[in-house]
Design a protein around this motif. Structure first.
Motif: not given
Length: 391
Positions: A322-324, A308-317
């Protein structure tokens, strides 16, 4: 809202700021008739200072609004008439205030024994701190969260949202739903209570249990998980990303995927206890390997490898992901002054009767005449109450 699952419920909302509105949103979004009761001068709620703010619009949707001076006996009598056919009353005054005003649970239950009376306080309805003022930051500190957050050499750290407020509101809603279900059998309401302090402590979960059962005080671990190693934030060539492993198989897949299979056989990292003891050395070596590719590349590579791995987004990102978007957590709301705006929806999905967002936040006292007329007040009574400053 007649087709929604809670359209048969009437909720009187005397709450302010964040915890109370968080509770009430669950009812309004699923169709309950929520009547927001405010002071006649509109004061008393810092969020109400700007009714066009994003925070206020999100917190106060799906409500009708009236004004009422509860410091007057006439105002209390008006509330009692509204309580007669209400299902739920939600308030987050300091515990002593409702008794001083004469709008406590016992007083309201005498008018309507089926009423679910939901109180949200800072520290609880009893005890030495019951009358203290309290906000989310105070509960974060007193509830143990801030000494678990951040790094050991930098002191305690506030979490970037208001978890005590939000969780107290969510638990209050859960308790209210339980009381409603019980009322189906007994025919009687009851007093539901939640507090910022108890809710914050509940959310410590396994960290709290480290002390309660093991008598071990957890340390600040920064971005690392306290027990599951490696789990945390790692460096890419262009920024950072998250990854998590559970068990030796997962760790070995990670080592292979990042091109460092030798870390899987390193005696310092061969099992969970050794990895926990040597986490700093292990994280340094993982970071040295992951700095060779971008965060996007690592998220793809590791997920393909079953890590399991994921990005660290700013809110705009984050909102552009697409999943959000697929979750439907963002919903439109038509506002008379702002036009169509986007608000946070419900994370709860119902296949037949999902939440709907039909009412913008009410203007101050916008529905006073309408609500009082429905409650049986005659036009001359309403005019008299307004002349006397009760509404």
């Amino acid at each position: 809202m007649g087709d929604l699952p809670l359209s048969h419920l009437k909720v009187l909302d005397l709450s302010r700021v964040r915890a109370g509105p968080t509770c009430v949103k669950f009812f309004g979004d699923f169709g309950a008739d929520v009547i927001k009761i405010e002071r006649t001068d509109g004061e008393g709620d810092p969020m109400g200072d700007n009714r066009l703010s994003s925070d206020y619009v999100n917190a106060q949707r799906n409500k009708r609004g009236i004004t009422l001076d509860l410091k007057t006996p006439e105002g209390v009598e008006v509330l009692k008439r509204l309580v007669k056919d209400a299902d739920i009353l939600v308030e987050n005054f300091r515990p002593d205030v409702k008794f001083r005003l004469g709008i406590d649970y016992e007083s309201m239950a005498a008018v309507n024994e089926r009423l679910i009376y939901t109180s949200i306080s800072a520290f609880g309805e009893s005890g030495p701190y019951r009358t203290r003022p309290g906000f989310d930051l105070i509960a974060q500190g007193m509830g143990g969260l801030m000494w678990l957050t951040g790094y050991q050499d930098r002191g305690p750290l506030r979490v970037g949202i208001s978890p005590a407020d939000l969780c107290a509101g969510i638990f209050a809603a859960m308790g209210t739903f339980v009381a409603l279900q019980e009322r189906e059998r007994s025919g009687k309401g009851q007093w539901v209570q939640s507090s910022l302090l108890a809710s914050q402590i509940m959310m410590l979960d396994y960290q709290a249990m480290s002390w309660l059962m093991d008598k071990r005080i957890p340390l600040q671990r920064g971005n690392d998980h306290p027990q599951i190693v490696p789990t945390g934030v790692y460096e890419a060539s262009d920024g950072y990303f998250t990854l998590s492993t559970v068990g030796n198989d997962s760790y070995l897949r990670l080592c292979k995927a990042i091109g460092a299979p030798e870390l899987g056989a390193d005696p310092r990292f061969v099992d969970a206890p050794t990895r926990e003891r040597n986490r700093d050395e292990m994280n340094h070596l993982i970071n040295r390997a992951t700095q060779k590719k971008t965060a996007v590349e690592w998220v793809e590579i590791l997920n393909e490898a079953g890590v399991p791995a994921g990005p660290i987004y700013k809110l705009d990102e984050m909102f552009d992901d697409p999943q959000v978007k697929e979750t439907g957590i963002v919903q439109p709301l038509d506002h008379p002054d702002l036009g169509t705006v986007e608000i946070l929806g419900q994370p709860i999905g119902l296949s037949r009767t999902p939440a709907q967002f039909l009412r913008p936040p009410p203007r101050l006292g916008e529905h006073t005449d309408e609500v009082l007329t429905e409650a049986g007040f005659e036009a001359r009574e309403i005019a008299s109450l307004r002349d006397r400053g009760v509404i």
